[in-house]
Enzyme design. Structure first.
Site, PDB file in Angstrom:
ATOM      1  N   PHE A  60       0.804  -1.223   0.000  1.00 48.01           N
ATOM      2  CA  PHE A  60       0.000   0.000   0.000  1.00 48.01           C
ATOM      3  C   PHE A  60       0.833   1.267   0.000  1.00 48.01           C
ATOM      4  O   PHE A  60       0.350   2.325  -0.396  1.00 48.01           O
ATOM      5  CB  PHE A  60      -0.941   0.026   1.222  1.00 48.01           C
ATOM      6  CG  PHE A  60      -0.241   0.268   2.540  1.00 48.01           C
ATOM      7  CD1 PHE A  60       0.075   1.548   2.962  1.00 48.01           C
ATOM      8  CD2 PHE A  60       0.109  -0.790   3.378  1.00 48.01           C
ATOM      9  CE1 PHE A  60       0.716   1.784   4.173  1.00 48.01           C
ATOM     10  CE2 PHE A  60       0.744  -0.569   4.583  1.00 48.01           C
ATOM     11  CZ  PHE A  60       1.059   0.716   4.984  1.00 48.01           C
ATOM     12  N   CYS A  79       9.636   1.230   3.476  1.00 51.32           N
ATOM     13  CA  CYS A  79      10.581   0.224   3.947  1.00 51.32           C
ATOM     14  C   CYS A  79      11.997   0.764   4.043  1.00 51.32           C
ATOM     15  O   CYS A  79      12.861   0.135   4.655  1.00 51.32           O
ATOM     16  CB  CYS A  79      10.540  -1.018   3.060  1.00 51.32           C
ATOM     17  SG  CYS A  79      11.096  -0.725   1.363  1.00 51.32           S
TER      18      CYS A  79
END
Length: 498
Positions: A150, A282
């Site tokens: 997402f 990330c």
């Protein structure tokens, strides 16, 4: 009634009703703005069959034709950047600057894929034996799929499908059900660019769709970006079904600050890397490692900058940080902040008290800063994926490198120092896939490859760059002999290398 975001199969919007669907929220307001169709195994099968049929001709399409489509697609993405970025802001919540930046990083990979004519070259050795030549060629795998997260609903898919398509494969994208519209928008642009029906398909959904892609015999390879537990599941399940898999997992990225570093520069970098995109990336810096006196210098500078950050609706031009993607994720991140306090870390900046005017139901959490975090604490061990930055203190460089190398994640790391020798020593000794030296988020450009080590990557190939080309192709070695027309006669002897 909320609009339905349906699948994209065989070059057009899927028209049939959905058996199941999910809510798509506006994170800034907390309101449901759309429904997204969830694919059944039968719908996934339709997409695979469409891709399989298209692969029988697309794999034979000339490199000139493939690159022509990609160049046209690149122009269309560039032309429609504002519209695509707006979709990202509406469904993910990120501010406009972040959304525009995401599209630009995706464009870099499209541009890289446009160079497939050079990237797909094989090798040739003449006369390896008498009148015998050997050469290698790279050929597409067939139908490949991407399962994307997402946090970057445009960029991460663009890390995958432009290269896959350029290499002659057909592609099925299963985007996150939380922000699905960007996938359909890109599918339309690909169609407008002249991509034949079936070469690019989109199926929306949850684990049902994922599992069918993982087990389908006509899907040759899977690319994935997401959390480590799911990455491991994708890798183990996909390889068990005979697929090639690249599965990029989670991270716990450290930024080491040595006492000699430019502290103003380090503070700017840490705030940008820790709170950009609300920490939902990330490659976000989540752990600061202050060596010696560095922490005492750095914490006040961080607190000062955090106090000035403007948190609000991503559509507001004044906002520097937007909301989290869902209420569920907001509650999870708040829970980590509560755990940090309970376990004894010092909460320097508490974002839990944030209130955004006119957006009481939005999924907002202000930037949080912890000091005196220990490796035994939950907020150190887990990937939080939110606007939570933590400082841990160590005495020496050796302590810092040991801390990083012991971590099970190894996606990205950074060091801030003015000592070139220390920086060179660090990049050699640190056991992490992507390293930044005075660069907080060391995401490689498109002509290098992205990927971590250890629990941050499952599979043998990093994503995009040359690794991407190698992942989406397989090598074939050809040995040929075209004897001189003057040569005649049978020779039963063993061939010699003369």
């Amino acid at each position: 009634m909320a609009k339905l975001i349906n699948h994209w199969i065989d070059g057009k919007h899927y028209e049939r009703a959905a058996e199941r669907s999910g809510d798509v929220f506006n994170p800034a307001t907390g309101e449901v703005q759309a429904k997204v169709a969830f694919a059944t195994p039968a719908v996934v099968d339709e997409a695979v069959e469409s891709a399989w049929k298209a692969s029988q001709t697309w794999r034979h399409a000339s490199i000139a034709k493939r690159t022509k489509v990609l160049f046209a697609f690149r122009q269309l993405v560039d032309k429609h950047t504002v519209e695509l970025a707006k979709l990202l802001t509406l469904e993910h919540g990120k501010v406009t600057a972040d959304a525009n930046g995401e599209v630009q990083r995706g464009l870099e990979v499209i541009e890289f894929a446009c160079g497939i004519a050079d990237l797909s070259k094989g090798e040739f050795s003449e006369n390896v034996s008498t009148e015998v030549d050997t050469y290698s060629i790279r050929q597409p795998l067939g139908v490949v799929a991407g399962i994307t997260p997402f946090n970057f609903p445009a960029m991460v898919p663009m890390w995958m499908f432009p290269i896959a398509i350029a290499c002659g494969n057909t592609f099925i994208l299963k985007p996150s059900e939380r922000d699905p519209s960007a996938a359909n928008f890109m599918a339309q642009l690909l169609t407008d660019a002249g991509l034949p029906p079936g070469v690019f398909n989109v199926v929306h959904g949850d684990k049902v769709a994922v599992d069918r892609l993982l087990e389908h015999p006509k899907v040759a390879a899977i690319s994935f970006v997401g959390s480590t537990p799911i990455a491991q599941y994708i890798y183990e399940t996909g390889t068990r079904h005979g697929k090639r898999v690249q599965a990029l997992g989670g991270a716990k990225n450290h930024m080491i600050v040595l006492p000699d570093a430019d502290m103003e520069l380090a503070a700017d970098a840490a705030v940008s890397a820790g709170y950009g995109s609300a920490g939902e990336r990330c490659m976000a810096i989540s752990m600061l490692v202050g060596v010696g006196a560095a922490a005492d210098k750095l914490v006040p500078l961080l607190k000062e900058r955090i106090a000035k950050l403007k948190v609000g609706d991503g559509q507001d031009a004044a906002s520097e940080m937007g909301p989290l993607v869902t209420k569920q994720h907001l509650d999870k991140v708040r829970g980590y902040v509560d755990a940090g306090v309970a376990e004894g870390a010092t909460l320097v900046s508490d974002g839990r008290t944030l209130a955004v005017a006119g957006r009481a139901q939005g999924f907002f959490l202000g930037p949080c800063l912890f000091d005196n975090v220990k490796p035994s604490m939950t907020i150190y061990k887990d990937e939080i994926f939110g606007p939570v930055l933590s400082m841990t203190r160590v005495a020496t460089y050796a302590d810092a490198i040991e801390l990083v190398n012991k971590n099970p994640y190894a996606n990205g790391v950074a060091i801030f120092t003015n000592d070139g020798g220390a920086a060179r020593k660090f990049q050699h000794e640190v056991e992490v896939g992507m390293v930044g030296i005075n660069v907080p988020i060391p995401v490689p450009m498109a002509y290098y490859s992205f990927g971590g080590w250890k629990a941050s990557l499952f599979g043998d190939h990093h994503i995009y760059g040359r690794d991407g080309v190698h992942f989406y192709t397989r090598m074939k070695a050809v040995t040929s002999r075209w004897p001189d027309p003057s040569h005649r006669g049978v020779d039963l002897g063993f061939p010699t290398n003369k």
